[in-house]
Design an enzyme around this catalytic site. Structure first.
Site, mmCIF file in Angstrom:
data_model
loop_
_atom_site.group_PDB
_atom_site.id
_atom_site.type_symbol
_atom_site.label_atom_id
_atom_site.label_comp_id
_atom_site.label_asym_id
_atom_site.label_seq_id
_atom_site.Cartn_x
_atom_site.Cartn_y
_atom_site.Cartn_z
ATOM 1 N N ASP A 60 72.890 -39.566 28.378
ATOM 2 C CA ASP A 60 72.166 -40.088 29.541
ATOM 3 C C ASP A 60 70.667 -39.912 29.382
ATOM 4 O O ASP A 60 70.198 -38.828 29.034
ATOM 5 C CB ASP A 60 72.602 -39.320 30.801
ATOM 6 N N HIS A 90 75.035 -45.394 45.816
ATOM 7 C CA HIS A 90 74.214 -44.629 46.763
ATOM 8 C C HIS A 90 74.621 -44.854 48.208
ATOM 9 O O HIS A 90 74.053 -44.263 49.105
ATOM 10 C CB HIS A 90 72.734 -44.955 46.559
ATOM 11 N N PHE A 92 60.546 -24.483 55.256
ATOM 12 C CA PHE A 92 60.440 -25.899 55.625
ATOM 13 C C PHE A 92 61.824 -26.548 55.631
ATOM 14 O O PHE A 92 62.227 -27.201 56.597
ATOM 15 C CB PHE A 92 59.511 -26.580 54.604
ATOM 16 N N CYS A 110 75.920 -45.751 38.740
ATOM 17 C CA CYS A 110 75.554 -44.386 38.348
ATOM 18 C C CYS A 110 76.772 -43.495 38.544
ATOM 19 O O CYS A 110 77.867 -43.991 38.849
ATOM 20 C CB CYS A 110 74.373 -43.908 39.197
ATOM 21 N N GLU A 119 82.768 -34.115 34.771
ATOM 22 C CA GLU A 119 81.590 -33.243 34.967
ATOM 23 C C GLU A 119 81.758 -32.228 36.099
ATOM 24 O O GLU A 119 80.772 -31.819 36.721
ATOM 25 C CB GLU A 119 80.314 -34.082 35.171
ATOM 26 N N GLY A 131 80.284 -41.067 34.535
ATOM 27 C CA GLY A 131 80.521 -39.687 34.103
ATOM 28 C C GLY A 131 81.011 -38.754 35.183
ATOM 29 O O GLY A 131 82.066 -38.151 35.061
ATOM 30 N N TRP A 179 62.428 -33.316 33.272
ATOM 31 C CA TRP A 179 62.771 -32.568 34.480
ATOM 32 C C TRP A 179 62.562 -31.065 34.328
ATOM 33 O O TRP A 179 63.072 -30.267 35.087
ATOM 34 C CB TRP A 179 64.211 -32.923 34.917
HETATM 35 N N1 GLN Z 1 76.481 -38.750 33.669
HETATM 36 C C1 GLN Z 1 75.704 -38.515 34.829
HETATM 37 C C2 GLN Z 1 76.566 -38.674 36.074
HETATM 38 O O1 GLN Z 1 77.437 -39.456 36.072
HETATM 39 C C3 GLN Z 1 74.516 -39.454 34.938
HETATM 40 C C4 GLN Z 1 73.653 -39.167 36.127
HETATM 41 C C5 GLN Z 1 72.315 -39.891 36.148
HETATM 42 O O2 GLN Z 1 72.083 -40.790 35.411
HETATM 43 N N2 GLN Z 1 71.416 -39.504 37.007
HETATM 44 O O3 GLN Z 1 76.378 -38.018 37.053
HETATM 45 ZN ZN ZN Z 2 72.340 -42.894 36.821
#
Ligand code: GLN
Ligand code: ZN
Length: 733
Positions: free
Chosen positions: A577, A671, A17, A703, A462, A410, A539
């Site tokens: 988080d 976003h 898919f 975020c 990260e 982060g 998750w």
């Molecule tokens: N520390 C994570 C980041 O910055 C938090 C991501 C999240 O809250 N979905 O990517």
């Molecule tokens: Zn977030």
């Protein structure tokens, strides 16, 4: 006795898919090839159903999302439904519909905006089209109540009128299906398992009273129990599908009050949300109990759509065999329905015995040490030594941050290069030494960049993480990974949930190396960055042999060891988080206190740090009005939240709640690729300054920045720091 299954994954065993649709988007797959491929996929889904069960729906397949299809069916968007590009434009174009989580699952649907003036009509009779092509299966629809309840733009008291407006439209579709010869119509109404007001129940009664007389309806509810079952019993429905796994009260209700004998009870008896094999003997006993309580015909079914499970366990050859033996994915659930029917109609056979011989958890899944540690927990282990106000004073003296401190959440851009290097490392193309050096260089550059930008609290970026849950789960004992166990999270986006099967422990520090390295490069504080216990659980698939809070406490203890190690390495701020803290909440308010109690306890257990260590938490959603109280329970020193897209709403939630701790409402949306201006950031900040005492207020994005490009991140952060400086000048001392 019949078997019935629904919601079988559309992804395909080899993610066909995803490949087809993404190929089409990239121009590598023509529309004709796409249509043929999707048709073949649908054919194979229906074949799989028919190999195992007696009946199933037809027309469940969607090219992107069911809720979008329903909106188009009902004429909410006037586009030509055969125009694929117009369809994908709504799903993922520049003005795409917003997405949000589907109930308390990890699937995101596309949200339509309605108004009391919205006019409905049958614009695309998708169920009729699907049924006419196949003439097998029962045509599939999302019901009118669920569609309305999950759309935006309507006040709760407008739902009954809107439902009344939708009824003739659904009646027209049902009539067409009946005329085409459909013996039954499958209607999904999972929203019946939410808290439903009395006015809505009345409206549902009226609507289905009409609809039930047009065509024989099999009405499916799932994810939880329905609190107005007696109303459903009175309606002219042919059958009612009930979740007997996650809707325990459904089972109790039938066991006590029976079930109408003129209806089919579609008993959701195999789990659609978790992966553990069904104990067939117990399931058979439950079904016999229900049979004894009612004269109704019973069909055996799955308790929730099977799409919450990967397709099949068959290719998981690398999994611990003892674990593999205990797992059932979607195809294995179909098999279970067949076996359960055999067991109930013919008695035990070799096949049913073999299936039930799995219950031998391996000893090496369990750790006495971990269990004893959880058993020994005392109330004070969940509390920090000093109350917030006293911690705050110590932390301010230690950190010496300016007014309106700036930080990020982060992650920084995960560029193609970062992903390639990780891939190269995983496949053995570069050594671990080379990979580590690469990551260190990334960290070094990022620290330098953040200092140049003038950010106050830094992060390491990260770069070594693919996914915030996978990263930690891979480093913990008691959590397994599949190779092919993909699920759709939205559109064609897939992820592989880990499986928490045994006692969870950390074998060695998980983040200390990178964090301490980052801290060694700067005088400014670097935040340690962990994923919280509730999010790791939300998750993943979770073991069921011990209560979920015990699992959460095990994970929390492992994380707390990490917090302690970070402290010992000189880290003054740790962010834990918890983006799933809110979303994992049960569907019904009445169940919230019990859930948030353990969720908050688990967080606090993980976060128990020295008073002078500042604990941050991050949550990415904006619907805060109803959960502020529970966020307070977490006792974090600083929370950072999403706020830019819905600034008014978020901040107003705090106007009516005396939130005493520090807060960083996101000042720009991560976003979208658009770069926020200094003025737009100042607008959000000014709004916040009016609500919170200024010493409580942090400045950060909504975020993590991992999905953004560097060209977007650089000016966005520049503007953010500038806005913070402007406000500091205005409001400072
Ligand atoms: N520390 C994570 C980041 O910055 C938090 C991501 C999240 O809250 N979905 O990517
Ligand atoms: Zn977030």
């Amino acid at each position: 006795m019949q078997t019935y299954a629904y919601g079988y994954p559309r992804l395909g065993e080899n993610r066909e898919f995803k490949k087809l649709i993404e190929g089409y988007w990239q121009g590598k797959v023509s529309e004709a090839v796409l249509q043929q491929g999707i048709e073949a996929l649908e054919q194979s889904r229906l074949m799989t159903y028919s190999q195992f069960v007696d009946a199933y729906p037809v027309g469940e397949l969607t090219l992107y999302d069911h809720m979008l299809d329903t909106a188009i069916m009902l004429g909410v968007y006037p586009m030509d439904p055969t125009d694929l590009n117009a369809y994908f434009e709504l799903a993922r174009g520049a003005d795409a519909l917003p997405m949000t989580k589907w109930f308390n699952t990890n699937y995101h649907y596309l949200v339509s905006r309605l108004s009391p003036e919205t006019k409905f009509r049958v614009h695309w009779n998708k169920p009729l089209q699907a049924y006419s092509q196949k003439s097998s299966g029962y045509p599939y629809l999302i019901g009118p109540y669920t569609f309305l309840r999950l759309s935006r733009g309507l006040e709760p008291e407008q739902l009954p009128t809107m439902l009344e407006k939708l009824t003739p439209i659904y009646a027209e579709i049902l009539q067409s299906l009946k005329d085409a010869g459909a013996p039954y119509v499958h209607i999904d109404e999972p929203a019946f398992a939410l808290d439903v007001s009395d006015a809505d129940v009345q409206a549902i009664r009226t609507a289905y009273h009409t609809l039930g007389q047009v065509a024989p309806i099999l009405l499916f509810t799932y994810y939880d129990s329905v609190e107005f079952l007696p109303t459903l019993y009175d309606l002219p429905l042919a059958g009612i599908g009930l979740d007997l796994i996650h809707g325990k009260r459904n089972y109790d209700h039938i066991a006590q009050h029976g079930f109408p004998s003129d209806k089919i009870l579609i008993a959701g008896i195999v789990d659609g949300r978790n992966v553990w094999k069904t104990d067939l003997a117990t399931a058979a006993k439950r079904i016999r109990n229900l049979q004894a309580q009612s004269g109704a015909t019973i069909w055996l079914s799955n308790a929730a759509p099977l799409a919450h499970l990967p397709v099949t366990i068959a290719p998981e050859t690398k999994l611990d065999p003892a674990l593999r033996e205990r797992i059932a994915f979607a195809k294995e659930r179909l098999h279970e329905l067949r076996l359960l029917k055999t067991l109930l109609t013919e008695g035990e056979t070799d096949a049913t015995r073999a299936w039930n011989a799995y219950q031998h958890p391996a000893d090496h899944w369990y750790s006495q040490a971990v269990q004893q540690r959880v058993a020994a927990l005392q109330p004070q282990d969940f509390e920090r030594e000093l109350p917030y106000a006293e911690r705050d004073a110590l932390q301010r003296a230690r950190l010496k941050l300016p007014l309106f401190p700036t930080t990020t959440i982060g992650s920084f851009p995960q560029t193609p290069e970062v992903r390639q290097m990780r891939q190269a490392y995983r496949t053995g193309k570069i050594t671990s030494q080379e990979y580590e050096t690469y990551i260190q260089n990334q960290i070094r550059e990022l620290i330098k960049f953040q200092e140049e930008q003038g950010l106050d609290v830094l992060v390491h970026g990260e770069f070594e993480r693919t996914d915030m849950v996978e990263f930690f789960a891979e480093k913990m004992e008691g959590i397994a990974f599949t190779q092919h166990g993909w699920l759709l999270s939205y559109g064609t986006r897939v992820y592989r949930p880990p499986i928490i099967y045994g006692d969870v422990a950390r074998t060695e520090p998980m983040t200390v190396k990178e964090t301490a390295f980052a801290q060694s490069l700067t005088q400014k504080p670097v935040k340690g960055m962990l994923t919280g216990p509730v999010t790791i659980i939300a998750w993943s698939y979770v073991r069921e042999d011990i209560p979920v809070e015990q699992v959460a406490y095990q994970i929390a203890l492992a994380l707390n060891d990490e917090v302690r190690d970070l402290e010992n390495a000189g880290i003054a701020i740790v962010q834990i988080d918890e983006p799933a803290y809110r979303e994992k909440a049960p569907l019904k308010r009445a169940d919230w206190d019990a859930y948030f109690r353990w969720a908050a306890q688990a967080f606090k257990l993980a976060a128990r740090a020295k008073p002078e260590t500042q604990i941050h938490t991050h949550m990415c959603y904006s619907d805060f009005n109803t959960v502020l109280r529970f966020i307070d329970w977490m006792d974090a020193d600083v929370i950072t939240i999403e706020a830019a897209r819905a600034k008014g709403e978020v901040i107003s939630a705090f106007e009516h709640y005396n939130y005493a701790r520090q807060i960083g409402p996101g000042v720009f949306d991560v976003h979208t690729p658009a770069v926020p201006s200094v003025e737009s950031i100042e607008t959000v900040m000014e709004r916040a300054v009016r609500v919170f005492p200024k010493q409580q207020f942090w400045v950060n994005p909504d975020c993590g920045l991992k999905t953004r490009k560097w060209e977007e991140v650089v000016p966005a952060l520049q503007n953010m720091v500038q806005a913070a400086r402007n406000l500091r000048a205005k409001y400072g001392a």
